[in-house]
Design an enzyme around this catalytic site. Structure first.
Site, PDB file in Angstrom:
ATOM      1  N   ASP A  27     -15.534  10.473  10.277  1.00 57.31           N
ATOM      2  CA  ASP A  27     -15.781  11.743   9.570  1.00 57.31           C
ATOM      3  C   ASP A  27     -17.050  11.745   8.728  1.00 57.31           C
ATOM      4  OD1 ASP A  27     -13.388  12.556  10.546  1.00 57.31           O
ATOM      5  OD2 ASP A  27     -12.255  12.246   8.705  1.00 57.31           O
ATOM      6  N   MET A  50     -12.785  16.978  14.524  1.00 55.68           N
ATOM      7  CA  MET A  50     -12.081  16.305  13.433  1.00 55.68           C
ATOM      8  C   MET A  50     -12.816  16.481  12.107  1.00 55.68           C
ATOM      9  SD  MET A  50     -10.478  12.791  14.866  1.00 55.68           S
ATOM     10  CE  MET A  50      -8.882  12.776  15.646  1.00 55.68           C
ATOM     11  N   HIS A  93      -8.353  13.145  19.570  1.00 61.31           N
ATOM     12  CA  HIS A  93      -8.669  11.718  19.454  1.00 61.31           C
ATOM     13  C   HIS A  93      -9.732  11.229  20.421  1.00 61.31           C
ATOM     14  CE1 HIS A  93      -5.290  11.834  16.779  1.00 61.31           C
ATOM     15  NE2 HIS A  93      -5.648  10.648  16.343  1.00 61.31           N
TER      16      HIS A  93
END
Length: 784
Positions: free
Chosen positions: A175, A217, A307
């Site tokens: 991230d 994400m 993912h």
């Protein structure tokens, strides 16, 4: 030759890390929290550097859970146990969320397990939660030892001997949500996954004129969403740190329909999974889809990447970053004293630095607090310079103001590509054109380099003309190596005919030489007395004045991917050594950094002269290696590293000397290094640096407005580059002194400092200069 000599005071003693300087120490390495590509590269670097300095290194399997459970979860690592993991995603030592470590009893067990093996140095690779846990463990350490002594689990001597626990962290998180570091391990690879998907989706979206909503994400951090939106030229992006203003629904629909009206067949909207509105209410991909379908009636699809972003092979950038950080972490542990706080090894610009762990954690938590309290400007400011810069650039490039709202400057700014093609050139042109138009200039595109300039191949280029250019490889404008020297008259005429008020040159060493020739011609031709700036774009990364050039990262990834495949082939065959020739002219950047990223045994470069004795010692080294379980070798050679020790010569020498022990093959990578779609790094680097160049041009033209000023000073003809931690404009006249013109390279190159790193990680003894590492710095909140 050392790129950082300037940092050590003249006459000061340089400090080198000596072989076996950490004898008697024990280091535990663990990965914790969510996995990230590049963690294995960090583990490998810690293990090998630890062994090199004479320390014992232990794997702690399954994160903190393994530390609490002990037993076979803590095992000594050796050199070969981290072989062949550089190219593997995830973490080979496993990672797990651990509730037990959150309790004091759990930490007591963990301390007992570490003491049984004499481990008092911890290297933790994970996110802010994992690092906070490590810091708490360190604070409690002496209390835990006393409790263990009271329980009779350890004796008083052990309490004295193992009195202090040293902790160094590396941030592994896709991230990029940790304050204090420009990039965390795994972020670049996650961007590779996102951009691969976006590039693939673009073709199907264009076929059907669809709108795609992509969810990436980032629960509390919008970095991936923002940078991927910048890298693919998305129509709209939703971030947790910068929610859209009230009434965004209507604005977004207007923007999408405007783009369709401009003949754009697809719309891309990127959403961070944690996206919110100004009232902190979630904005979901489904909600956006419904909005687009009901308001505009567009065929809309949602793709949630999930993912996929954590998976796949680590990029070259992540491998090099993790290797540098792993080595720096070991040095930090060796130098730690009872008084030094737990630190994080991080990246600032192009520089590895150490920062106090809790300062970084505190600032990371401050961002979340600012978002919870709806202080969104503070959240962006706390994220740092890089995040704020990306956000600003995205806003400028994505949204075109109506023509009547743009103040016209009546200036014509021309953009030209010079030299060999490099991936990312088109992203740089798009950015320059759009920023120029937003600043009120008329933008002109020059086709086919200085050759086309002399022939008058010049056309006005508009906002929509450069749509979709970011992801295109090569050079759409066309580029040639021709220098302007023999066409000065014709080029001056074209400058006059098209009344060009400023020139932006995007290219490699030829662009730099061309800029010098234009600078020298100013006395004779007043047409050249305009602001000129060059943005370095070449796979060779050999332009003076910049640590990086556009295209080098894409080439490095191509080399690394190819080396991975070749190593796999060699592993299957057993006892095989590959000699690989890379491009770069006389500049060894690609060979050296490719060697570091691919785990090569040696890399021959022009900047570090070598002779037959070096070749002999490399052959002996490989002969020894074939006796171990790793029965393959990889050697990189820069195309111009030596006139006589050619790729064929080295191949023949290795074949002869290795007879009966290993066989040899050679591979010349050639022009595949110039091609392909640009990597996320090159797209964004090209976009941002080119936008900066246009801002500089606008500022220069403003100075001269109304005075018809001629620009004759050195500071009006510059190279824009990244140097250490800063983006700087350097006059070409000053850069002349720093250039080796015969070999077309800068006299000093920063990456040569990383040479010993590659050697140490390949099991050679090398003295590694650590003069400029070791200072603990502080996290500086950045002011917008």
């Amino acid at each position: 030759m050392d790129a950082d000599d300037s940092r050590a005071p003249k006459g000061s003693l340089r400090k080198f890390l000596e072989h076996l300087s950490g004898a008697g120490k024990a280091i535990g390495v663990l990965t914790s929290g969510g996995d990230a590509q590049g963690m294995n590269a960090a583990v490998r670097a810690v293990v090998r550097m630890g062994i090199y300095v004479g320390a014992k290194v232990y794997f702690i399997y399954e994160g903190y859970q393994g530390m609490v459970d002990g037993g076979s979860n803590i095992a000594e690592a050796d050199w070969e146990s981290v072989s062949s993991i550089l190219q593997v995603g995830g973490t080979i030592i496993g990672s797990a969320r651990c509730q037990a470590f959150r309790t004091r009893e759990g930490r007591l067990k963990a301390a007992c397990n570490l003491l049984q093996r004499g481990i008092t140095n911890l290297c933790v690779i994970g996110g802010d939660g994992s690092l906070t846990g490590a810091n708490l463990f360190r604070k409690e350490w002496s209390g835990l030892l006393e409790e263990l002594a009271r329980n009779g689990q350890i004796d008083k001597e052990a309490v004295q001997k193992y009195a202090y626990l040293n902790v160094v962290g590396m941030v592994g998180s896709i991230d990029n949500d940790f304050c204090g570091t420009d990039m965390t391990i795994g972020t670049d690879s996650a961007l590779h996954r996102i951009i691969e998907v976006v590039d693939a989706i673009m073709t199907t979206a264009q076929s059907h004129q669809r709108t795609f909503v992509l969810e990436v994400m980032g629960r509390h951090c919008g970095y991936l969403a923002l940078v991927s939106a910048l890298a693919c030229g998305a129509d709209w992006v939703f971030l947790p740190e910068s929610p859209p203003e009230e009434g965004w629904e209507e604005q977004m629909c207007v923007k999408l329909s405007e783009n369709r009206a401009r003949k754009k067949r697809l719309n891309i909207i990127i959403v961070a999974e944690g996206a919110i509105d100004t009232q902190n209410k979630p904005i979901t991909s489904e909600k956006i889809k419904e909005l687009v379908v009901t308001q505009l009636g567009y065929d809309t699809r949602v793709t949630i990447l999930g993912h996929v972003q954590r998976g796949g092979t680590p990029s070259a950038f992540d491998r090099i970053l993790a290797s540098r950080m792993g080595v720096e972490a070991v040095i930090a542990l060796l130098e730690a004293t009872p008084d030094t706080p737990a630190c994080v090894v991080s990246l600032n610009g192009n520089h590895a630095v150490r920062l106090p762990l809790m300062e970084c954690v505190q600032m990371t938590q401050d961002v979340q607090k600012a978002m919870d309290e709806r202080r969104f400007q503070d959240a962006v400011r706390l994220r740092g310079r890089s995040f704020a810069g990306n956000l600003n650039t995205y806003k400028r490039l994505a949204i075109k103001l109506p023509d009547d709202q743009i103040p016209k400057t009546n200036c014509n700014v021309a953009v030209i590509n010079v030299g060999a093609p490099a991936a990312g050139m088109n992203a740089a042109v798009r950015s320059a054109v759009r920023v120029g138009i937003a600043d009120g200039h008329r933008m002109l595109a020059i086709y086919d380099g200085f050759d086309g300039f002399a022939k008058g191949q010049i056309k006005e280029i508009g906002w929509t003309d450069v749509g979709g250019w970011t992801g295109q490889g090569g050079s759409i404008l066309g580029t040639k190596r021709v220098l302007p020297g023999k066409y000065l008259e014709e080029i001056a005429t074209q400058m006059r005919t098209h009344s060009i008020n400023a020139l932006l040159i995007i290219g490699g060493f030829e662009a730099y030489l061309g800029l010098l020739e234009l600078s020298a011609a100013r006395e004779k031709h007043e047409e050249f007395c305009v602001p000129m700036v060059m943005v370095p774009a070449t796979v060779s990364n050999n332009v003076p004045g910049s640590d990086f050039s556009i295209g080098a990262d894409t080439a490095l990834n191509t080399i690394t991917d190819t080396c991975d495949r070749i190593k796999q082939s060699a592993s299957g065959t057993k006892r095989r050594v590959f000699i690989i020739e890379t491009m770069g002219g006389y500049c060894g950047y690609l060979a050296n950094m490719g060697g570091l990223a691919a785990g090569a045994d040696a890399a021959y470069i022009f900047e570090e002269p070598f002779d037959i004795r070096d070749l002999q010692s490399n052959v002996e080294h490989l002969t020894e290696k074939m006796k171990t379980t790793i029965q393959r070798g990889l050697v990189l050679r820069n195309e111009s590293c030596s006139e006589n020790y050619t790729t064929d010569f080295i191949y023949q020498l290795y074949s002869e000397e290795g007879k009966g022990v290993f066989d040899c093959r050679k591979n010349v990578l050639g022009h595949m290094q110039q091609g392909g779609a640009p990597s996320p790094f090159d797209r964004n680097f090209g976009t941002k640096i080119s936008a900066r160049a246009m801002e500089w041009i606008t500022a220069k033209l403003k100075e001269a407005r109304g005075r018809g000023k001629k620009f004759t000073t050195d500071d009006s003809i510059c190279v824009l580059g990244i140097s250490k931690r800063n983006v700087i404009f350097q006059p070409v006249a000053e850069l002349k002194k720093q250039t080796d013109f015969e070999h077309r390279i800068p006299k000093e190159q920063w990456w040569l400092k990383l040479r010993p790193l590659m050697k140490i990680l390949a099991k050679y003894k090398a003295s590694y200069d650590v003069s400029d590492s070791g200072q603990l710095e502080h996290v500086q909140p950045w002011s917008v």
